[in-house]
Design a protein around this motif. Structure first.
Motif, short mmCIF file in Angstrom:
data_model
loop_
_atom_site.label_atom_id
_atom_site.label_comp_id
_atom_site.label_asym_id
_atom_site.label_seq_id
_atom_site.Cartn_x
_atom_site.Cartn_y
_atom_site.Cartn_z
N ILE A 123 0.81 -1.05 0.08
CA ILE A 123 0.11 -0.01 -0.15
C ILE A 123 0.83 1.07 0.05
CG2 ILE A 123 -1.75 1.37 1.65
CD1 ILE A 123 -2.88 -1.32 2.20
N GLN A 124 2.03 1.19 0.91
CA GLN A 124 2.91 2.34 0.76
C GLN A 124 3.45 2.56 -0.64
OE1 GLN A 124 4.37 4.96 3.70
NE2 GLN A 124 3.64 5.36 1.85
N ARG A 125 3.81 1.62 -1.22
CA ARG A 125 4.38 1.88 -2.61
C ARG A 125 3.33 2.42 -3.49
NH1 ARG A 125 8.12 -3.32 -3.95
NH2 ARG A 125 8.63 -3.75 -1.88
N GLU A 126 1.98 1.78 -3.43
CA GLU A 126 0.85 2.51 -4.18
C GLU A 126 0.48 3.99 -3.84
OE1 GLU A 126 -2.44 -0.10 -3.52
OE2 GLU A 126 -1.51 -1.53 -4.42
N LEU A 127 0.78 4.35 -2.65
CA LEU A 127 0.52 5.72 -2.07
C LEU A 127 1.60 6.34 -1.45
CD1 LEU A 127 -2.92 4.51 -0.54
CD2 LEU A 127 -2.93 5.76 -2.88
N PRO A 128 2.65 6.60 -2.11
CA PRO A 128 3.84 7.16 -1.50
C PRO A 128 3.90 8.44 -0.98
CG PRO A 128 4.03 7.21 -4.09
CD PRO A 128 2.85 6.40 -3.68
N VAL A 132 1.77 7.64 5.50
CA VAL A 132 3.19 7.46 6.05
C VAL A 132 3.06 6.09 7.02
CG1 VAL A 132 5.17 8.03 7.12
CG2 VAL A 132 4.17 9.95 5.67
N ILE A 133 3.58 5.09 6.39
CA ILE A 133 3.72 3.81 7.32
C ILE A 133 4.75 3.56 7.93
CG2 ILE A 133 3.14 1.48 7.15
CD1 ILE A 133 1.07 1.96 4.84
N ILE A 134 4.72 3.72 9.43
CA ILE A 134 6.26 3.49 9.99
C ILE A 134 6.14 2.23 10.87
CG2 ILE A 134 7.66 4.52 11.57
CD1 ILE A 134 6.53 7.24 10.83
N PRO A 135 6.79 1.05 10.40
CA PRO A 135 6.65 -0.08 11.24
C PRO A 135 7.99 0.19 12.40
CG PRO A 135 7.14 -0.65 8.99
CD PRO A 135 7.13 0.85 9.15
N ILE A 136 7.51 -0.57 13.44
CA ILE A 136 8.24 -0.28 14.83
C ILE A 136 8.51 -1.80 15.33
CG2 ILE A 136 8.49 0.84 17.19
CD1 ILE A 136 6.31 2.57 15.94
N THR A 137 9.83 -2.31 15.75
CA THR A 137 10.01 -3.39 16.37
C THR A 137 11.16 -3.25 17.37
OG1 THR A 137 10.82 -5.62 15.71
CG2 THR A 137 11.85 -4.02 14.51
N THR A 189 -5.79 0.14 16.87
CA THR A 189 -6.47 -1.07 16.37
C THR A 189 -5.46 -2.17 16.33
OG1 THR A 189 -6.06 -0.73 14.22
CG2 THR A 189 -7.75 0.21 14.89
N GLY A 190 -6.28 -3.24 15.99
CA GLY A 190 -5.39 -4.61 15.57
C GLY A 190 -5.40 -4.71 14.27
N ALA A 191 -5.14 -5.80 13.63
CA ALA A 191 -4.70 -5.90 12.24
C ALA A 191 -5.98 -5.70 11.65
CB ALA A 191 -4.23 -7.16 11.92
N GLU A 192 -7.23 -6.27 11.88
CA GLU A 192 -8.35 -6.24 10.91
C GLU A 192 -8.64 -5.04 10.11
OE1 GLU A 192 -12.85 -8.25 11.17
OE2 GLU A 192 -11.70 -8.19 13.03
N PRO A 193 -8.65 -4.02 11.11
CA PRO A 193 -9.29 -2.84 10.28
C PRO A 193 -8.07 -2.19 9.24
CG PRO A 193 -9.45 -2.45 12.59
CD PRO A 193 -8.70 -3.89 12.28
N VAL A 194 -6.84 -2.85 9.41
CA VAL A 194 -5.89 -2.14 8.47
C VAL A 194 -5.88 -2.65 7.02
CG1 VAL A 194 -3.38 -2.05 8.20
CG2 VAL A 194 -4.30 -2.29 10.50
N ASN A 195 -6.91 -1.75 6.14
CA ASN A 195 -6.95 -2.02 4.78
C ASN A 195 -7.16 -0.95 3.88
OD1 ASN A 195 -9.59 -1.10 4.92
ND2 ASN A 195 -10.11 -3.27 6.19
N ARG A 196 -7.08 -1.21 2.58
CA ARG A 196 -7.15 0.17 1.66
C ARG A 196 -8.39 1.12 2.07
NH1 ARG A 196 -4.56 -4.08 -1.02
NH2 ARG A 196 -2.74 -3.42 -2.35
N ALA A 197 -9.29 0.42 2.22
CA ALA A 197 -10.68 1.29 2.51
C ALA A 197 -10.59 2.23 3.46
CB ALA A 197 -11.81 0.21 2.39
N ASN A 198 -9.98 1.36 4.73
CA ASN A 198 -9.78 2.35 5.94
C ASN A 198 -8.61 3.56 5.81
OD1 ASN A 198 -12.19 1.51 7.39
ND2 ASN A 198 -10.99 -0.53 8.41
N ILE A 199 -7.59 3.08 5.32
CA ILE A 199 -6.43 3.85 5.03
C ILE A 199 -7.00 5.12 4.12
CG2 ILE A 199 -4.51 4.22 3.81
CD1 ILE A 199 -3.73 1.38 4.98
N LYS A 200 -7.83 4.84 2.98
CA LYS A 200 -8.26 5.79 2.07
C LYS A 200 -9.32 6.76 2.85
CE LYS A 200 -8.62 7.29 -2.22
NZ LYS A 200 -9.55 8.47 -2.00
#
Length: 464
Positions: A123-128, A132-137, A189-200
């Motif tokens: 998704i980040q490549r599609e919407l550069p 902004v998506i920032i993974p944290i580990t 949220t958890g993982a379930e709501p993380v999708n293109r529609a909600n990001i849009k």
């Protein structure tokens, strides 16, 4: 922090070499070993501190929640990153102000995190420029770098930063913080709501209508659920079977089956009860069943002791139990059946009603019984009064008489009288060595008491 400690340790070693050059080699070696041990302990402490995410490093840090604005110190916090497309080693959230930001807490050992992060990388490549998506580990740099490189992900990933854990404490991953263009936390949220529609939706500046993720940080999986609030108050329990020791400060209590049509549950309980009393929850007839027709066929003396009182008639506190069953809403007989199964599993004993042919005394009505029909008046008796006095019952049922006889005669007494009215009777104190006076007195009043053989219902508790 770690670099600071390393530099100072290096300086300390050089100083020691200069100042202690004349020491005996063994003494010098022991001193160095002691210093190394101290340094190792310090490193270990710092590492554990970082992993715990404790706020001791930053006393002013407050947990951020949905609706909060990101504070300035968080916007300007320097974050160590790997896999940055421009080769940067640090970034700030302020670099991405006025754009939607999704913080993604993840780990290399979390399958759900990996699946979701793969999707987010795409998704980040599609919407550069739109998000902004920032993974944290918390995984170490080498492990995280190798993992990301193997999958060809392009997202820069924040590493070694416990402060973010303090702002956004959580227990389970993946864990996502959604920040809108105004810098307000839109959702957690958890993982379930993380999708293109909600990001849009967030990109378009619309409200994100999703369920927020709430982690019980104090939950301890090693402790029982709902005890001392571990996992909550337990008000939403739909099924539970519980046994415990006696509860100090409460009296013995048993309940009927309680139906809760609002929560759609059925509940039954016994508090501070003897084992046999708990069985009466499963077998309701036991609540008025003659004790002399209860048989214990139990070889284990410890188990047998659960059902008998001490010589002084007292029950040991160790032999009292508290039990509760909550099930989905069901008929009372089905709930009591479940209690029986629980008791079998807990005590390791079987229970049943069973008819057995035994020697007994049989009460039958004679034609002259009408002369003993009660004339009414107060219901009274002296059956348990002084010894050797003439006994009487006034305006009492035959059940009252048979219950008394069952207590004092050596054999069970079976009532086969069809009369269910009340009686006025007189008879001598029963003598179990010579029952003739009692039998003759009852016969004159229309009641036969004779030996016989009958099938009688017993309640049996036995080894499995």
């Amino acid at each position: 922090m770690t670099n600071f400690i390393q530099k100072n340790i290096s300086k300390t070693f050089k100083l020691l070499q200069g100042c202690l050059g004349n020491l005996h080699f063994r003494a010098y070696q022991n001193l160095c070993l002691t210093l190394l041990t101290l340094c190792f302990s310090l490193f270990s402490y710092v590492e554990a501190w970082s992993q715990d995410g404790t706020s001791a490093l930053r006393p002013g840090v407050l947990e951020l929640k949905v609706g909060d604005a990101l504070p300035e110190d968080l916007w300007n916090l320097s974050l160590t990153v790997i896999n940055h497309p421009e080769g940067k080693q640090t970034i700030r959230l302020a670099d991405y102000k006025n754009k939607p930001i999704i913080l993604d807490f993840w780990a290399t050992w979390c399958p759900g995190c990996i699946t979701s992060l793969q999707n987010l990388d795409t998704i980040q490549r599609e919407l550069p420029n739109e998000v902004v998506i920032i993974p944290i580990t918390n995984d170490n740099v080498q492990k995280a770098e190798a993992f990301i490189k193997e999958r060809g992900w392009q997202l820069p990933t924040v590493v070694n930063n416990s402060i973010l854990q303090e702002y956004f404490p959580h227990k389970y991953i993946p864990h996502y913080i959604w920040v809108n263009q105004e810098g307000i936390i839109e959702a957690i949220t958890g993982a379930e709501p993380v999708n293109r529609a909600n990001i849009k939706t967030v990109i378009d500046g619309r409200n994100l209508d999703v369920a927020n993720k709430i982690d019980l940080l104090s939950f301890d999986s090693k402790k029982p659920l709902f005890i001392d609030g571990n996992g909550g108050s337990g008000t939403a329990i739909k099924y539970r079977s519980l046994f415990s020791e006696a509860i100090p400060g409460l009296f013995q209590t048993i309940s009927s089956v309680i139906s809760d049509t609002i929560n759609h549950t059925s509940r039954i309980y016994g508090i501070n009860c003897r084992a046999l009393t708990l069985y009466s929850l499963a077998y309701q007839k036991l609540q008025s069943f003659p004790e002399e027709r209860i048989e214990y066929e139990i070889k284990d003396s410890a188990k047998r002791a659960l059902f008998v009182t001490t010589k002084d008639g007292q029950t040991s506190k160790n032999h009292l139990f508290t039990y509760e069953l909550i099930t989905p809403l069901n008929a009372s007989d089905k709930v009591r059946e479940r209690v029986g199964v629980d008791l079998q599993h807990f005590f390791g004993l079987s229970a049943r009603f069973e008819r057995r042919l035994i020697d007994c005394y049989v009460l039958t009505a004679l034609p002259t019984l009408k002369h003993a029909f009660s004339k009414g008046g107060e219901r009274k008796d002296n059956l348990f009064g002084e010894q050797n006095e003439e006994k009487y019952i006034q305006n009492q049922t035959i059940d009252f008489l048979s219950g008394y006889l069952n207590e004092i005669l050596p054999l069970a007494v079976v009532d086969e009288m069809s009369y269910r009215g009340t009686l006025d009777l007189k008879f001598p104190q029963p003598d179990i060595q010579n029952l003739k006076p009692l039998q003759e007195a009852l016969r004159k009043q229309g009641i036969s008491l004779e030996k016989g053989n009958r099938e009688i219902e017993f309640f049996i508790i036995s080894d499995n």
